[in-house]
Design a protein around this motif. Sequence first.
Motif, short mmCIF file in Angstrom:
data_model
loop_
_atom_site.label_atom_id
_atom_site.label_comp_id
_atom_site.label_asym_id
_atom_site.label_seq_id
_atom_site.Cartn_x
_atom_site.Cartn_y
_atom_site.Cartn_z
N THR B 32 0.86 -1.40 -0.46
CA THR B 32 0.07 -0.02 -0.05
C THR B 32 0.62 1.08 0.22
O THR B 32 1.82 1.11 0.49
CB THR B 32 -0.75 -0.07 1.11
N LEU B 33 0.34 2.42 -1.33
CA LEU B 33 1.11 3.01 -1.00
C LEU B 33 0.27 5.13 -0.02
O LEU B 33 -0.58 4.42 -1.40
CB LEU B 33 1.89 3.32 -2.46
N GLU B 34 0.89 5.72 0.46
CA GLU B 34 -0.22 6.69 0.77
C GLU B 34 0.51 7.68 0.17
O GLU B 34 1.92 7.81 0.11
CB GLU B 34 0.43 6.50 2.69
N PHE B 35 -0.02 8.40 -0.29
CA PHE B 35 0.48 9.14 -1.59
C PHE B 35 -0.59 10.17 -1.12
O PHE B 35 -1.38 10.44 -1.21
CB PHE B 35 0.09 9.13 -3.58
N TRP B 36 0.30 11.64 -0.90
CA TRP B 36 -0.31 13.12 -0.12
C TRP B 36 0.27 14.27 -1.34
O TRP B 36 1.40 14.42 -1.23
CB TRP B 36 -0.44 13.33 1.41
N THR B 37 -0.94 14.49 -1.44
CA THR B 37 -0.67 15.88 -2.14
C THR B 37 -1.85 16.76 -1.99
O THR B 37 -2.67 16.78 -1.54
CB THR B 37 -0.31 15.33 -3.99
N TRP B 50 -3.90 7.58 -14.19
CA TRP B 50 -2.59 6.65 -14.08
C TRP B 50 -2.30 6.34 -12.74
O TRP B 50 -1.52 5.76 -12.74
CB TRP B 50 -1.53 7.73 -14.20
N ILE B 51 -2.92 6.70 -11.43
CA ILE B 51 -2.95 5.41 -10.42
C ILE B 51 -3.60 4.15 -11.21
O ILE B 51 -3.34 3.61 -11.02
CB ILE B 51 -3.46 5.83 -9.56
N LYS B 52 -5.29 4.19 -11.92
CA LYS B 52 -6.01 2.99 -12.33
C LYS B 52 -4.97 2.17 -13.41
O LYS B 52 -4.90 1.09 -13.18
CB LYS B 52 -7.17 3.48 -12.38
N GLU B 53 -4.55 2.91 -14.29
CA GLU B 53 -3.67 2.00 -14.90
C GLU B 53 -2.46 1.44 -14.18
O GLU B 53 -1.58 0.21 -14.50
CB GLU B 53 -2.65 3.52 -16.22
N PHE B 54 -2.13 2.37 -12.88
CA PHE B 54 -0.62 1.53 -12.62
C PHE B 54 -1.18 0.12 -12.21
O PHE B 54 -0.09 -0.37 -11.80
CB PHE B 54 -0.38 2.47 -11.57
N GLN B 55 -2.56 0.59 -11.23
CA GLN B 55 -2.62 -0.61 -10.69
C GLN B 55 -3.24 -1.84 -11.02
O GLN B 55 -3.07 -2.84 -10.94
CB GLN B 55 -4.02 -0.45 -9.37
N GLU B 56 -3.22 -1.40 -12.98
CA GLU B 56 -3.66 -2.66 -13.76
C GLU B 56 -2.34 -3.47 -14.00
O GLU B 56 -3.05 -4.32 -14.24
CB GLU B 56 -4.48 -2.40 -14.48
N ILE B 57 -0.95 -3.21 -13.84
CA ILE B 57 -0.17 -2.97 -14.35
C ILE B 57 0.65 -3.82 -12.97
O ILE B 57 1.28 -5.29 -13.23
CB ILE B 57 0.66 -1.88 -14.81
N HIS B 58 0.03 -2.84 -11.72
CA HIS B 58 0.76 -3.96 -10.50
C HIS B 58 -0.64 -3.91 -9.80
O HIS B 58 -1.11 -3.50 -9.00
CB HIS B 58 1.52 -2.96 -9.60
N PRO B 59 -1.48 -5.45 -9.75
CA PRO B 59 -2.25 -5.88 -9.49
C PRO B 59 -2.52 -5.43 -7.52
O PRO B 59 -3.67 -5.21 -6.94
CB PRO B 59 -3.10 -6.81 -9.98
N ASN B 60 -0.86 -5.71 -7.33
CA ASN B 60 -1.13 -6.24 -5.87
C ASN B 60 -1.00 -4.94 -5.01
O ASN B 60 -0.36 -4.64 -3.96
CB ASN B 60 0.46 -6.89 -5.53
N VAL B 61 -0.25 -3.84 -5.47
CA VAL B 61 -0.91 -2.38 -5.22
C VAL B 61 -1.99 -1.62 -5.17
O VAL B 61 -2.31 -1.05 -5.70
CB VAL B 61 0.65 -1.15 -5.94
N THR B 62 -1.73 -0.68 -4.28
CA THR B 62 -2.99 -0.11 -3.54
C THR B 62 -2.56 1.55 -3.05
O THR B 62 -1.61 1.22 -2.53
CB THR B 62 -3.69 -0.66 -1.97
N VAL B 63 -3.32 2.25 -3.89
CA VAL B 63 -2.72 3.43 -4.31
C VAL B 63 -3.75 5.02 -2.73
O VAL B 63 -4.77 4.33 -3.38
CB VAL B 63 -2.28 5.07 -5.03
N ASN B 64 -3.52 5.13 -1.70
CA ASN B 64 -4.13 5.85 -0.75
C ASN B 64 -4.28 7.34 -1.43
O ASN B 64 -2.54 7.33 -1.03
CB ASN B 64 -4.35 5.49 -0.09
N VAL B 65 -4.46 8.10 -1.75
CA VAL B 65 -4.73 9.41 -1.94
C VAL B 65 -5.18 10.51 -1.16
O VAL B 65 -5.65 10.05 -1.22
CB VAL B 65 -4.72 9.84 -3.35
#
Lengths: 309, 430
Positions: B32-37, B50-65
Amino acid sequence: MKKKLTPYSIEKKQVRWGFLFTVPCLVFFAVFSFYPIISAFLTSLTNRDAIRRTYDFIGFQNYTYLFTQSNGGFSLLNSLKATAIFTVGTFVPMVVVSLILAVLIMQLRKPGHSKMFELAYYTPAVLSSVVAATIWMILFQPTGLFNQISNFVMHTSGKDYQWLTNNSMLRASTIIVYFWKYIGYFTILFITGLASIPPTIYEAAIVDGSSRWHTFWKITLPLLKPTVVLVSIMAMLQCLKTFSTQYMFVQGGTAREPIDVITMNIYYTGVVNRRLGRSSAMSIILFLIMLCFTYLQFSTQKGGDDVEY
Amino acid sequence: MKKALIAMLLVLAIAFPMFAQGAVEEDNSPITLEFWTHEDAARAELEDKWIKEFQEIHPNVTVNVTRQSAEKLRELVQTAFASGEGPSFFNLPIENEYQYIEAGRVAPCDYKTLGFKDAADLLDHYQDGMIDAVVYDGDVYGLPLELTNWSIFINKNVFRAAGLDAETDYPKTWEDMVEVSSKIVLRDGDIITRRGFDFRYSYELTYFVPMVEQLGGELNEKEGCVNKDAWVKALTFMQNWGPQGLNLGNSSLTAARKLFNKNNGDIAMANTGLYQESRILTDNPDFYNSGEWMVVPYPVFEDAVKNVAGCYYGHFYMVNADKSEREQKMAWELIKYFLLTEGHAEEYLTNVGLIQPLKTLMNGETYQSMPYSDVFSGDFARSHIVYYGKGAAEIQSAIGSAVKSVMLQGTDPAAAYDALQKNVLEILAD
C-alpha cells in the motif's frame, strides 16, 4: 479527629465503590490530560524539531529565549499582550451582557417567547468557529455590511472603517466574532442558574415591597454567585484558548501581530516553523497562566459566604 | 526402513532450496502506497487516471491518495513525520521540502527504477540548474512535478473600461504599475470597488524579494537582508501601494488571482503562473476563448540595477526514507509512471498548466505552442529559484509581517527594515 474505618463497614464499601466509579475518569484524565501536560513539559526542555530525528536536552533555555528574544518577530510578550487584550475585551462584556440577557429572558411571561430567544442566542455557538470567522470576514470587508452600517450610523459616506486593516479595529473585529458566537452559550448557563433560585424568595421580596432593581442586587445576584463564578471561569478559560477566529483572519490576509494570541503563536512556532520544544514551552506558560487565574477565581468564591437556599 | 525414508526426505527438503538455481521470484505480496498531495482538480483527474492504469499493471499495489489545500498539506506532512507516520511519497513547495532532505527524512532517487544510470544522467534530462535545489551530497532527492514562475496576467476588458489599451499601456515597470493601477482603480469614497493589480501576499519570498533584488538588495543565509537602502525602498513602494498611501490594494482584500478568472470587472491584473491558463479555461471558458486576456513579463523598477523577474518555485515528489525498501521502490515506480511516461509531461502541461523542467518538454512543440509560454520562458531566464535555505518559512513570515506593518499599520519603512533584519538574523542564528 480522623475517623477510623472498621473492616467491612458500609463506609468502607462506599469508598471502594466510589473509587471504582472514579477510575474511568481518572484513567481518562491521566491519558488525555495529565500525560500530554507532562510530555509537553519534557519536550519544552529540549530543542526538538518536528522533522529532525534527534534532539538535545537544553534545560530552561526555551523559557529564557521566549522572554528575551523576538521568536522571529512574533514574540511571546506580544502574544501575552494580544491574549490579555482579547480576554479582557471579550470575557468581561460577555459575562455582564449574558447575565443581563438571561435576566431579561427570564422576565418574559410566555415560555414560548423565552424559548425562542434562548434558541436564537444559542444558535451561533453550534456553528463551527472556522465557518463563523469566514462569514464575518466577508462582513468586515471594505465593501461588506459593517462598513455600510458604520457609514449609516456615523452619517459618513464611503468611509473605510478598516475593520481588518487597522490594529485596534482588527482586535475589535475578533472580539465581536467571539462575543457573537458565545454570548448565547453563557446566557443559557445563567438562565439555568436563575431558574434554580426558588420563586418563594422572590414572592417574599415582593410582599416586603422590594423593587425589581433592589431584588436583583440583593437577592438574584448573591444567590447567583456560584453560576457567576462558573461562567466567568469558563468564559475566561475559553478566551485564553481562543484560536480559530484569529487563525482564519490571518489566513484571510490580516496582520498577525495585533491578534497573535498565545495559542496561535504556539501553532505557528510548533506546526509551521517546526520548533516543537519552544512551542511546548509556550504551552506550559499558557497552562500556568490558566491555572493561576482559575485558582484566583476559586479563591474569590471561597472568600464569600456559601449560597444555600 | 521407515526411519531411513523419513531421514532421506528431510535431507532432500533441506537440500532442494539450498541448490535451487531458478530466477528469484518477484515479491507480489500486497503493498500500500500512501500518496499525499495538494488539491488541484485538473491534476487530480489526471493522476487518478494514471493510478488506475498503474494498479492494472501492478495488481498487488493499492494507492491511497490524500489531497489537502497547499497550506494544510504542509502542516499535515510535518506533523506526520514528527510522529513517524509520514506518507510513502508526497510533494510540497521546495522552501518547505528542503528541510526534509537536510534532516535525512527523504530517500535519494532510485536511479535504476527511474530508468537513469546515475544522478548525472538524471540531471542531464532536466534544464540546466533548474532542479539543483534537490541535489544534496551528490544525490538527487526528488523529481519535479512542477517548476512555476509568475508573470502578469491582464484583463483587456478592464483596461478598455478605464480608457487604456492593454497591448500598449501594459506596465513595464513598477512605476508604470502604480500609474496604470491608479487609472484603473475605482473607489466609493475610500472603499476600493475595482483594483488594477494586487500582490500575492504571504508569498513574499517569491514576489517581494525579487523586487528588492532589482534595487540591489539580497536575502542570504549569512547576512540576512543585505543592502538596507534597497529593502527600505521596496518597503516604501509597498507602503505607497497600500491604504496608508495611494490605496491601490492590500492583503485583506480577496486575492487577485481568485477574482481574475471571473472577468467581472473587479481586477485588471494578477500575478500568477502558467497554470492559471488551464484554470481560466475550467472556470470561465468564454473568457478563455474571448482573447480578452494576455500575459506580460514581470515588471522591474525604473532605476533597477538588476533585471530580475519573480522567483520560480518547485514542487518535487519525494519518497519517505523511513519506509521499507520495497515500498520506496514502488513509490519511485509510480512517480516514474506519473512524470516520465511518454506524453505525461505534455498532459500535465496542457491539462493542468504545470511545467516540468524536462529538456524534451521545454524545447518541445507542446510547451512552445502554449499561449504566452514565451513570456514565462523569458521570465524564467531572468529569475532564480526561491530562497529555500535555513528558516525559509519563518523568514517568509517575517518579511510578510514587515510588508503588512508598513502597508496596514503605517510603520516607517526604515524601522520596519531594522526589525526585519533583527528577526531574520535571529532566525538564521537559531
